[in-house]
Scaffold this active site. Structure first.
Site, PDB file in Angstrom:
ATOM      1  N   ASN A 122       0.931  -1.214   0.092  1.00  0.00           N
ATOM      2  CA  ASN A 122       0.093   0.062  -0.084  1.00  0.00           C
ATOM      3  C   ASN A 122       0.775   1.100   0.025  1.00  0.00           C
ATOM      4  OD1 ASN A 122      -1.794   1.985   0.498  1.00  0.00           O
ATOM      5  ND2 ASN A 122      -2.358   1.372   2.528  1.00  0.00           N
ATOM      6  N   TRP A 123       0.958   1.661  -1.249  1.00  0.00           N
ATOM      7  CA  TRP A 123       1.908   2.908  -1.383  1.00  0.00           C
ATOM      8  C   TRP A 123       1.236   4.277  -0.738  1.00  0.00           C
ATOM      9  CZ3 TRP A 123       4.104   2.379  -7.062  1.00  0.00           C
ATOM     10  CH2 TRP A 123       4.995   1.275  -7.029  1.00  0.00           C
ATOM     11  N   HIS A 128      -9.552   0.783   4.830  1.00  0.00           N
ATOM     12  CA  HIS A 128      -8.556   0.768   5.542  1.00  0.00           C
ATOM     13  C   HIS A 128      -8.625   1.983   6.550  1.00  0.00           C
ATOM     14  CE1 HIS A 128      -4.274   2.538   6.393  1.00  0.00           C
ATOM     15  NE2 HIS A 128      -3.948   1.263   5.673  1.00  0.00           N
ATOM     16  N   GLU A 153      -5.401  -5.315  10.813  1.00  0.00           N
ATOM     17  CA  GLU A 153      -4.462  -4.334  11.121  1.00  0.00           C
ATOM     18  C   GLU A 153      -4.713  -3.580  12.305  1.00  0.00           C
ATOM     19  OE1 GLU A 153      -2.194  -2.882   7.331  1.00  0.00           O
ATOM     20  OE2 GLU A 153      -4.089  -1.842   7.273  1.00  0.00           O
TER      21      GLU A 153
HETATM   22  C1  PEP Z   1      -0.887   0.215   6.396  1.00  0.00           C
HETATM   23  O1  PEP Z   1      -0.787   1.376   6.311  1.00  0.00           O
HETATM   24  O2  PEP Z   1      -1.670  -0.638   5.940  1.00  0.00           O
HETATM   25  C2  PEP Z   1       0.325  -0.345   7.037  1.00  0.00           C
HETATM   26  C3  PEP Z   1       0.447  -1.504   7.186  1.00  0.00           C
HETATM   27  O3  PEP Z   1       1.456   0.768   7.126  1.00  0.00           O
HETATM   28  P1  PEP Z   1       2.894   0.548   8.005  1.00  0.00           P
HETATM   29  O4  PEP Z   1       3.452  -1.069   7.249  1.00  0.00           O
HETATM   30  O5  PEP Z   1       3.504   1.380   7.508  1.00  0.00           O
HETATM   31  O6  PEP Z   1       2.547   0.358   9.267  1.00  0.00           O
END
Ligand code: PEP
Length: 236
Positions: free
Chosen positions: A9-10, A87, A153
């Site tokens: 996920n950029w 998200h 997440e």
């Molecule tokens: C995200 O934004 O989905 C994420 C996992 O970010 P990071 O890997 O930077 O914690």
């Protein structure tokens, strides 16, 4: 065992197409899904030989007078196989609620794209299993899980450098699979990814020790060397 799915996920990065292409070229593996900003999707798709592309969001209608929005049909046309939905940044910064995300999930499925549905508790607390259950049931009950991917997440782990402790993540994965099975008989087969401060060092632990079917990576997916290392570590 099939290779773990690694979703990059950029977010709103990078600023230049040249850099986007450079990152994509070192990430071009069969088990990778690159999710660049919308404006880079077509160009990135052109240079990939093995990886798939996904979008970071879409609108909840197929067509019409919705200034500034992107339809899942357009994403399909651009070659996207996946769309990240729900998200935590969309929920918190753009006030997306369960109803809105449910609409998007249904529409995305109807055009033949797999939604990567993000869930996760806000804080470390005893109550958080219930929060995770409420999100899963609210978003997915009554939906066929066949083409769904879930991304766990925990919000405290996203972009903080504090990844979820492995034992907690493992427990949560077990719980999520149970809830998915309650939603649908074969629900435990739904792939569940882990996301939140994953790096080249800890990535394989979430796959091999905790048992996740893949990873959702933010920050590190933009760092060419670290991301290549991460990919090597999860596939060896
Ligand atoms: C995200 O934004 O989905 C994420 C996992 O970010 P990071 O890997 O930077 O914690």
């Amino acid at each position: 065992m099939s290779q773990p799915l690694v979703v990059a996920n950029w977010k709103m990065n990078p600023q230049k197409l040249k850099e986007a292409k450079e990152i994509a070229s070192v990430s071009d593996e069969k088990n990778v899904v690159l999710c660049p900003p919308f404006v880079f999707l077509l160009e990135i798709k052109k240079i990939l030989k093995k990886a798939n592309t996904g979008a970071q969001n879409c609108f909840s209608k197929k067509r019409g007078a919705f200034t500034g929005e992107i339809s899942p049909l357009m994403l399909k046309e651009a070659g996207c196989k996946y769309v990240i939905l729900g998200h935590s940044e969309r929920r918190e910064l753009f006030e997306e609620d369960t109803k809105k995300i449910r609409e998007k999930i249904a529409l995305v499925l109807s055009v033949g794209i797999s939604p990567i549905v993000c869930i996760g508790e806000k804080r470390k607390s005893r109550k958080n299993e219930e929060e995770v259950k409420k999100q899963l049931v609210g978003l997915l009950k009554g939906t066929s899980l066949k083409h769904i991917i879930v991304a766990y997440e925990p919000r405290f782990a996203i972009g903080t450098g504090n990844s979820c402790p492995l034992d907690v993540a493992k427990k949560r994965l077990f719980f999520i699979k149970k809830v998915l099975q309650d939603i649908e008989k074969k629900g435990e087969k739904t792939p569940v990814l882990y996301g939140g401060s994953v790096n080249a060092k800890n990535a394989s632990l979430y796959i091999k020790d905790a048992g996740f079917q893949g990873l959702l990576i933010g920050g590190v997916s933009l760092k060419k060397e670290s991301f290549s290392k991460l990919l090597k570590n999860v596939t060896k």
